[in-house]
Motif scaffolding. Structure first.
Motif, PDB file in Angstrom:
ATOM      1  N   ALA A 155      73.351 -61.774  50.850  1.00  0.00           N
ATOM      2  CA  ALA A 155      74.715 -61.609  51.360  1.00  0.00           C
ATOM      3  C   ALA A 155      74.925 -60.195  51.885  1.00  0.00           C
ATOM      4  CB  ALA A 155      75.723 -61.935  50.259  1.00  0.00           C
ATOM      5  N   LEU A 158      73.178 -59.951  55.324  1.00  0.00           N
ATOM      6  CA  LEU A 158      73.962 -60.611  56.366  1.00  0.00           C
ATOM      7  C   LEU A 158      75.189 -59.783  56.734  1.00  0.00           C
ATOM      8  CD1 LEU A 158      74.591 -63.022  58.185  1.00  0.00           C
ATOM      9  CD2 LEU A 158      75.714 -64.122  56.228  1.00  0.00           C
ATOM     10  N   THR A 159      75.864 -59.256  55.734  1.00  0.00           N
ATOM     11  CA  THR A 159      77.050 -58.436  55.986  1.00  0.00           C
ATOM     12  C   THR A 159      76.689 -57.187  56.775  1.00  0.00           C
ATOM     13  OG1 THR A 159      78.083 -59.222  53.941  1.00  0.00           O
ATOM     14  CG2 THR A 159      78.940 -57.184  54.890  1.00  0.00           C
ATOM     15  N   ALA A 225      83.848 -57.544  52.902  1.00  0.00           N
ATOM     16  CA  ALA A 225      82.669 -58.414  52.910  1.00  0.00           C
ATOM     17  C   ALA A 225      81.541 -57.820  52.076  1.00  0.00           C
ATOM     18  CB  ALA A 225      82.201 -58.643  54.342  1.00  0.00           C
ATOM     19  N   THR A 228      82.346 -58.229  48.329  1.00  0.00           N
ATOM     20  CA  THR A 228      82.130 -59.627  47.944  1.00  0.00           C
ATOM     21  C   THR A 228      80.644 -59.946  47.896  1.00  0.00           C
ATOM     22  OG1 THR A 228      84.237 -60.245  48.981  1.00  0.00           O
ATOM     23  CG2 THR A 228      82.689 -62.020  48.512  1.00  0.00           C
ATOM     24  N   ALA A 229      79.886 -59.419  48.859  1.00  0.00           N
ATOM     25  CA  ALA A 229      78.444 -59.672  48.908  1.00  0.00           C
ATOM     26  C   ALA A 229      77.744 -59.132  47.682  1.00  0.00           C
ATOM     27  CB  ALA A 229      77.853 -59.058  50.171  1.00  0.00           C
ATOM     28  N   ALA A 233      78.476 -63.383  46.635  1.00  0.00           N
ATOM     29  CA  ALA A 233      79.179 -64.410  47.398  1.00  0.00           C
ATOM     30  C   ALA A 233      79.360 -63.940  48.843  1.00  0.00           C
ATOM     31  CB  ALA A 233      80.526 -64.722  46.766  1.00  0.00           C
ATOM     32  N   LEU A 234      79.821 -64.848  49.687  1.00  0.00           N
ATOM     33  CA  LEU A 234      80.088 -64.527  51.088  1.00  0.00           C
ATOM     34  C   LEU A 234      81.589 -64.564  51.343  1.00  0.00           C
ATOM     35  CD1 LEU A 234      77.353 -66.580  53.000  1.00  0.00           C
ATOM     36  CD2 LEU A 234      77.424 -64.097  52.692  1.00  0.00           C
ATOM     37  N   ALA A 236      83.743 -65.373  53.906  1.00  0.00           N
ATOM     38  CA  ALA A 236      83.672 -66.046  55.202  1.00  0.00           C
ATOM     39  C   ALA A 236      84.702 -65.493  56.187  1.00  0.00           C
ATOM     40  CB  ALA A 236      83.867 -67.548  55.017  1.00  0.00           C
ATOM     41  N   LEU A 239      83.632 -61.972  57.380  1.00  0.00           N
ATOM     42  CA  LEU A 239      82.461 -62.055  58.248  1.00  0.00           C
ATOM     43  C   LEU A 239      82.845 -62.604  59.614  1.00  0.00           C
ATOM     44  CD1 LEU A 239      79.771 -63.401  55.742  1.00  0.00           C
ATOM     45  CD2 LEU A 239      80.066 -61.057  56.569  1.00  0.00           C
TER      46      LEU A 239
END
Length: 260
Positions: A155, A158-159, A225, A228-229, A233-234, A236, A239
């Motif tokens: 996560a 991705l963030t 984000a 949270t990452a 978690a993601l 959403a 993001l």
């Protein structure tokens, strides 16, 4: 007649493979960023100072956070690192490359413009990895537990990628439309404003009634984000906001960027 590549010429004439061009350009861009004292200050030194100072001062100023200060602030400083490199450093470096004609000359070289921009983005990711190692190491030394499991690490990656895309597009927009001196001033001003009030280090909830508003900023979305990452978690919504900023910035940059 002997054709090129059959042994007459050594090495055979022709451009290097695109991947090799990309990696070579990325390596050069990364070295230039890390050798520049100002860029290194923005990329590593300031985030580390902010992290240590914020953690040490959180209890003294009575800052109310949902959780331990180190667990809330470290993800925020990781987000700040992405913003400092992908926006401020990139904008300033590209602005002065444009002023001195570097981009114009590279644009006419065998290196395609797509490969040139790809090399810049790859260099950003290399620098960000170094930033995350340094800042994460300082955070761990101060008691941070790190991202929550493999899901947390993925996560965070991705963030960071979406945050890089959003801020890099905005940095290129700035560098390609303003004079170098103006880019320097505006990039630093925006950096300081987002650092102070953009919900990148502190969570949006710390801004009271403005919390919902600042989450629409790229800094607020990235900060939320990232926090949270690190919990595995993601986020959403946040993001998606970063993806929206990346799309807007890229579209405007494609229309307005001037190579000289």
């Amino acid at each position: 007649m002997t054709t090129p590549g059959s042994g007459t010429f050594a090495p055979a004439p022709g451009g290097a493979p695109v991947l090799r061009q990309l990696l070579t350009q990325a390596g050069m861009e990364a070295r230039l960023m890390l050798r520049n004292g100002e860029q290194l200050l923005i990329a590593v030194v300031i985030p580390v100072i902010v992290l240590v100072g914020a953690v040490r001062g959180a209890e003294r100023v009575g800052l109310s956070l949902d959780g331990r200060p180190i667990d809330v602030l470290t993800p925020g400083v990781l987000a700040l690192a992405v913003m400092s490199t992908a926006f401020t450093s990139l904008a300033i470096a590209t602005g002065f490359e444009r002023r001195y004609g570097v981009l114009k000359r590279l644009g006419t070289a065998p290196l395609s413009r797509t490969t040139l921009l790809g090399g810049k983005v790859a260099a950003l990711l290399v620098v960000e990895v170094i930033q995350f190692v340094v800042i994460g190491g300082v955070g761990l030394a101060l008691g941070w537990e790190g991202p929550s499991g493999v899901a947390g690490v993925l996560a965070v990656v991705l963030t960071a990628l979406l945050g890089t895309a959003a801020f890099a597009s905005l940095g290129m927009l700035l560098a390609g439309s303003l004079r170098a001196e103006a880019t320097l001033a505006v990039a630093n001003l925006v950096y300081l404003l987002l650092l102070a009030g953009g919900a990148v280090i502190l969570p949006a909830s710390a801004y009271g009634g403005l919390g919902d508003l600042v989450r629409w900023l790229p800094s607020g979305a990235l900060g939320e984000a990232m926090r949270t990452a690190c919990d595995g978690a993601l986020a959403a919504r946040d993001l998606l906001v970063l993806l929206l900023w990346a799309g807007i910035g890229s579209a405007l940059t494609a229309r307005t960027f001037q190579w000289e």
